[in-house]
Design a protein around this motif. Structure first.
Motif, PDB file in Angstrom:
ATOM      1  N   ASN A   1       0.650  -1.315  -0.054  1.00 55.22           N
ATOM      2  CA  ASN A   1      -0.052  -0.226   0.021  1.00 55.22           C
ATOM      3  C   ASN A   1       0.818   1.228   0.026  1.00 55.22           C
ATOM      4  O   ASN A   1       0.549   2.178  -0.609  1.00 55.22           O
ATOM      5  CB  ASN A   1      -0.911   0.112   1.182  1.00 55.22           C
ATOM      6  CG  ASN A   1      -2.167  -1.106   1.087  1.00 55.22           C
ATOM      7  OD1 ASN A   1      -2.458  -1.324   0.009  1.00 55.22           O
ATOM      8  ND2 ASN A   1      -2.537  -1.503   2.071  1.00 55.22           N
ATOM      9  N   ILE A   2       1.960   1.350   0.660  1.00 53.79           N
ATOM     10  CA  ILE A   2       3.035   2.290   0.642  1.00 53.79           C
ATOM     11  C   ILE A   2       3.551   2.527  -0.732  1.00 53.79           C
ATOM     12  O   ILE A   2       3.402   3.523  -1.217  1.00 53.79           O
ATOM     13  CB  ILE A   2       3.990   2.139   1.626  1.00 53.79           C
ATOM     14  CG1 ILE A   2       3.744   2.103   3.422  1.00 53.79           C
ATOM     15  CG2 ILE A   2       5.112   3.296   1.369  1.00 53.79           C
ATOM     16  CD1 ILE A   2       4.497   1.741   4.205  1.00 53.79           C
ATOM     17  N   LEU A   3       3.759   1.605  -1.336  1.00 53.81           N
ATOM     18  CA  LEU A   3       4.409   1.701  -2.638  1.00 53.81           C
ATOM     19  C   LEU A   3       2.968   2.166  -3.569  1.00 53.81           C
ATOM     20  O   LEU A   3       3.622   2.908  -4.678  1.00 53.81           O
ATOM     21  CB  LEU A   3       4.983   0.416  -3.293  1.00 53.81           C
ATOM     22  CG  LEU A   3       6.182  -0.121  -2.386  1.00 53.81           C
ATOM     23  CD1 LEU A   3       6.792  -1.527  -2.968  1.00 53.81           C
ATOM     24  CD2 LEU A   3       7.413   0.842  -2.464  1.00 53.81           C
ATOM     25  N   ARG A   4       2.172   1.505  -3.566  1.00 53.62           N
ATOM     26  CA  ARG A   4       0.884   1.967  -4.406  1.00 53.62           C
ATOM     27  C   ARG A   4       0.807   3.399  -4.270  1.00 53.62           C
ATOM     28  O   ARG A   4       0.445   4.285  -5.008  1.00 53.62           O
ATOM     29  CB  ARG A   4      -0.165   1.264  -3.965  1.00 53.62           C
ATOM     30  CG  ARG A   4      -0.480   0.007  -4.436  1.00 53.62           C
ATOM     31  CD  ARG A   4      -1.439  -0.698  -4.010  1.00 53.62           C
ATOM     32  NE  ARG A   4      -1.701  -2.139  -4.431  1.00 53.62           N
ATOM     33  CZ  ARG A   4      -2.456  -3.114  -3.634  1.00 53.62           C
ATOM     34  NH1 ARG A   4      -2.916  -2.571  -2.453  1.00 53.62           N
ATOM     35  NH2 ARG A   4      -2.456  -4.228  -3.997  1.00 53.62           N
ATOM     36  N   GLU A   5       0.770   4.115  -2.918  1.00 51.07           N
ATOM     37  CA  GLU A   5       0.539   5.526  -2.698  1.00 51.07           C
ATOM     38  C   GLU A   5       1.561   6.274  -3.135  1.00 51.07           C
ATOM     39  O   GLU A   5       1.506   7.444  -3.521  1.00 51.07           O
ATOM     40  CB  GLU A   5       0.374   5.832  -0.915  1.00 51.07           C
ATOM     41  CG  GLU A   5       0.345   7.314  -0.704  1.00 51.07           C
ATOM     42  CD  GLU A   5      -0.958   7.556  -1.209  1.00 51.07           C
ATOM     43  OE1 GLU A   5      -1.053   9.001  -1.338  1.00 51.07           O
ATOM     44  OE2 GLU A   5      -1.913   7.012  -1.456  1.00 51.07           O
ATOM     45  N   LEU A   6       2.885   5.956  -3.194  1.00 47.12           N
ATOM     46  CA  LEU A   6       4.180   6.540  -3.643  1.00 47.12           C
ATOM     47  C   LEU A   6       3.978   6.697  -5.262  1.00 47.12           C
ATOM     48  O   LEU A   6       4.756   7.674  -5.831  1.00 47.12           O
ATOM     49  CB  LEU A   6       5.343   5.960  -3.141  1.00 47.12           C
ATOM     50  CG  LEU A   6       5.469   6.359  -1.707  1.00 47.12           C
ATOM     51  CD1 LEU A   6       6.738   5.737  -1.005  1.00 47.12           C
ATOM     52  CD2 LEU A   6       5.411   7.772  -1.397  1.00 47.12           C
TER      53      LEU A   6
ATOM     54  N   GLU B   1      13.405   3.496  -9.023  1.00 42.45           N
ATOM     55  CA  GLU B   1      13.160   2.378 -10.198  1.00 42.45           C
ATOM     56  C   GLU B   1      12.831   1.112  -9.799  1.00 42.45           C
ATOM     57  O   GLU B   1      12.074   0.501 -10.149  1.00 42.45           O
ATOM     58  CB  GLU B   1      14.208   2.529 -11.055  1.00 42.45           C
ATOM     59  CG  GLU B   1      14.187   1.678 -12.179  1.00 42.45           C
ATOM     60  CD  GLU B   1      15.397   1.799 -13.251  1.00 42.45           C
ATOM     61  OE1 GLU B   1      15.424   1.127 -14.090  1.00 42.45           O
ATOM     62  OE2 GLU B   1      16.343   2.572 -12.950  1.00 42.45           O
ATOM     63  N   ASN B   2      13.644   0.406  -8.787  1.00 37.25           N
ATOM     64  CA  ASN B   2      13.448  -0.894  -8.029  1.00 37.25           C
ATOM     65  C   ASN B   2      12.030  -1.083  -7.499  1.00 37.25           C
ATOM     66  O   ASN B   2      11.358  -2.072  -7.901  1.00 37.25           O
ATOM     67  CB  ASN B   2      14.207  -1.123  -6.852  1.00 37.25           C
ATOM     68  CG  ASN B   2      15.711  -1.350  -7.389  1.00 37.25           C
ATOM     69  OD1 ASN B   2      15.855  -1.911  -8.638  1.00 37.25           O
ATOM     70  ND2 ASN B   2      16.532  -1.498  -6.640  1.00 37.25           N
ATOM     71  N   GLY B   3      11.538  -0.074  -6.811  1.00 35.09           N
ATOM     72  CA  GLY B   3      10.112   0.218  -6.378  1.00 35.09           C
ATOM     73  C   GLY B   3       9.022  -0.077  -7.602  1.00 35.09           C
ATOM     74  O   GLY B   3       7.967  -0.622  -7.613  1.00 35.09           O
ATOM     75  N   GLU B   4       9.272   0.820  -8.536  1.00 36.63           N
ATOM     76  CA  GLU B   4       8.366   0.684  -9.728  1.00 36.63           C
ATOM     77  C   GLU B   4       8.425  -0.368 -10.406  1.00 36.63           C
ATOM     78  O   GLU B   4       7.435  -0.854 -10.846  1.00 36.63           O
ATOM     79  CB  GLU B   4       8.815   2.079 -10.687  1.00 36.63           C
ATOM     80  CG  GLU B   4       8.690   3.445 -10.122  1.00 36.63           C
ATOM     81  CD  GLU B   4       9.273   4.349 -10.969  1.00 36.63           C
ATOM     82  OE1 GLU B   4       9.614   3.968 -12.068  1.00 36.63           O
ATOM     83  OE2 GLU B   4       9.024   5.497 -10.526  1.00 36.63           O
ATOM     84  N   LEU B   5       9.624  -1.187 -10.677  1.00 34.52           N
ATOM     85  CA  LEU B   5       9.700  -2.434 -11.213  1.00 34.52           C
ATOM     86  C   LEU B   5       8.827  -3.392 -10.431  1.00 34.52           C
ATOM     87  O   LEU B   5       8.347  -4.333 -10.806  1.00 34.52           O
ATOM     88  CB  LEU B   5      10.951  -2.888 -11.397  1.00 34.52           C
ATOM     89  CG  LEU B   5      11.846  -1.903 -12.469  1.00 34.52           C
ATOM     90  CD1 LEU B   5      13.427  -2.416 -12.234  1.00 34.52           C
ATOM     91  CD2 LEU B   5      11.188  -2.152 -14.048  1.00 34.52           C
ATOM     92  N   LEU B   6       9.010  -3.480  -9.100  1.00 26.53           N
ATOM     93  CA  LEU B   6       8.369  -4.304  -8.224  1.00 26.53           C
ATOM     94  C   LEU B   6       6.721  -4.269  -8.455  1.00 26.53           C
ATOM     95  O   LEU B   6       6.087  -5.243  -8.701  1.00 26.53           O
ATOM     96  CB  LEU B   6       8.584  -4.134  -6.754  1.00 26.53           C
ATOM     97  CG  LEU B   6       7.788  -5.105  -5.724  1.00 26.53           C
ATOM     98  CD1 LEU B   6       8.136  -6.490  -5.894  1.00 26.53           C
ATOM     99  CD2 LEU B   6       8.301  -4.626  -4.453  1.00 26.53           C
ATOM    100  N   LEU B   7       6.351  -3.186  -8.548  1.00 23.69           N
ATOM    101  CA  LEU B   7       4.831  -2.788  -8.571  1.00 23.69           C
ATOM    102  C   LEU B   7       4.558  -3.284  -9.990  1.00 23.69           C
ATOM    103  O   LEU B   7       3.226  -3.916 -10.047  1.00 23.69           O
ATOM    104  CB  LEU B   7       4.831  -1.443  -8.490  1.00 23.69           C
ATOM    105  CG  LEU B   7       4.366  -0.719  -7.142  1.00 23.69           C
ATOM    106  CD1 LEU B   7       4.283   0.519  -7.154  1.00 23.69           C
ATOM    107  CD2 LEU B   7       3.313  -1.234  -6.306  1.00 23.69           C
ATOM    108  N   GLU B   8       5.322  -3.047 -11.060  1.00 21.75           N
ATOM    109  CA  GLU B   8       5.059  -3.585 -12.257  1.00 21.75           C
ATOM    110  C   GLU B   8       4.963  -5.126 -12.307  1.00 21.75           C
ATOM    111  O   GLU B   8       4.109  -5.745 -12.779  1.00 21.75           O
ATOM    112  CB  GLU B   8       6.043  -3.182 -13.309  1.00 21.75           C
ATOM    113  CG  GLU B   8       5.762  -3.554 -14.705  1.00 21.75           C
ATOM    114  CD  GLU B   8       6.838  -2.810 -15.670  1.00 21.75           C
ATOM    115  OE1 GLU B   8       7.246  -3.492 -16.574  1.00 21.75           O
ATOM    116  OE2 GLU B   8       7.094  -1.873 -15.489  1.00 21.75           O
TER     117      GLU B   8
END
Length: 104
Positions: free
Chosen positions: A34-39, A92-99
């Motif tokens: 949820n934190i990553l989604r919010e960011l 970028e790693n966070g974006e890749l994880l969400l993807e």
């Protein structure tokens, strides 16, 4: 059910419903996700993130620190109204994880 004994850990895999195994597995906890989604919406400070995702403002910082250590978010500090504020943003790693988790 199949039972496996490994060292001192005992666990079972319900082989009759393999889809259940995958639906119960998680690479990342719900709060961190949820934190990553919010960011994805842009940088924010911890209190705002906690309010938006419905988490405690005290407990959110443990998750934020872990995500930073894991390289999923970055922290910048800015002075606002005479106070230091920490802002968190996706790396970028966070974006890749969400993807990878299908959170485009």
């Amino acid at each position: 059910m199949l039972d496996f004994l490994t060292g001192s850990n005992f666990f079972y895999i319900p082989y009759e419903k393999p889809d259940r195994i995958f639906s119960e597995m998680s690479l990342i906890g719900e709060t961190k996700l949820n934190i990553l989604r919010e960011l994805k919406n842009g940088p924010a400070h911890g209190y705002a993130i906690a309010e938006e995702i419905g988490a405690s403002s005290g407990g959110i910082y443990t998750h934020l620190n872990e995500l930073e250590e894991e390289g999923m978010i970055a922290v910048t500090e800015e002075r606002e109204s005479g106070r230091q504020q920490k802002y968190y943003e996706l790396t970028e790693n966070g974006e890749l994880l969400l993807e990878a988790l299908g959170e485009d």
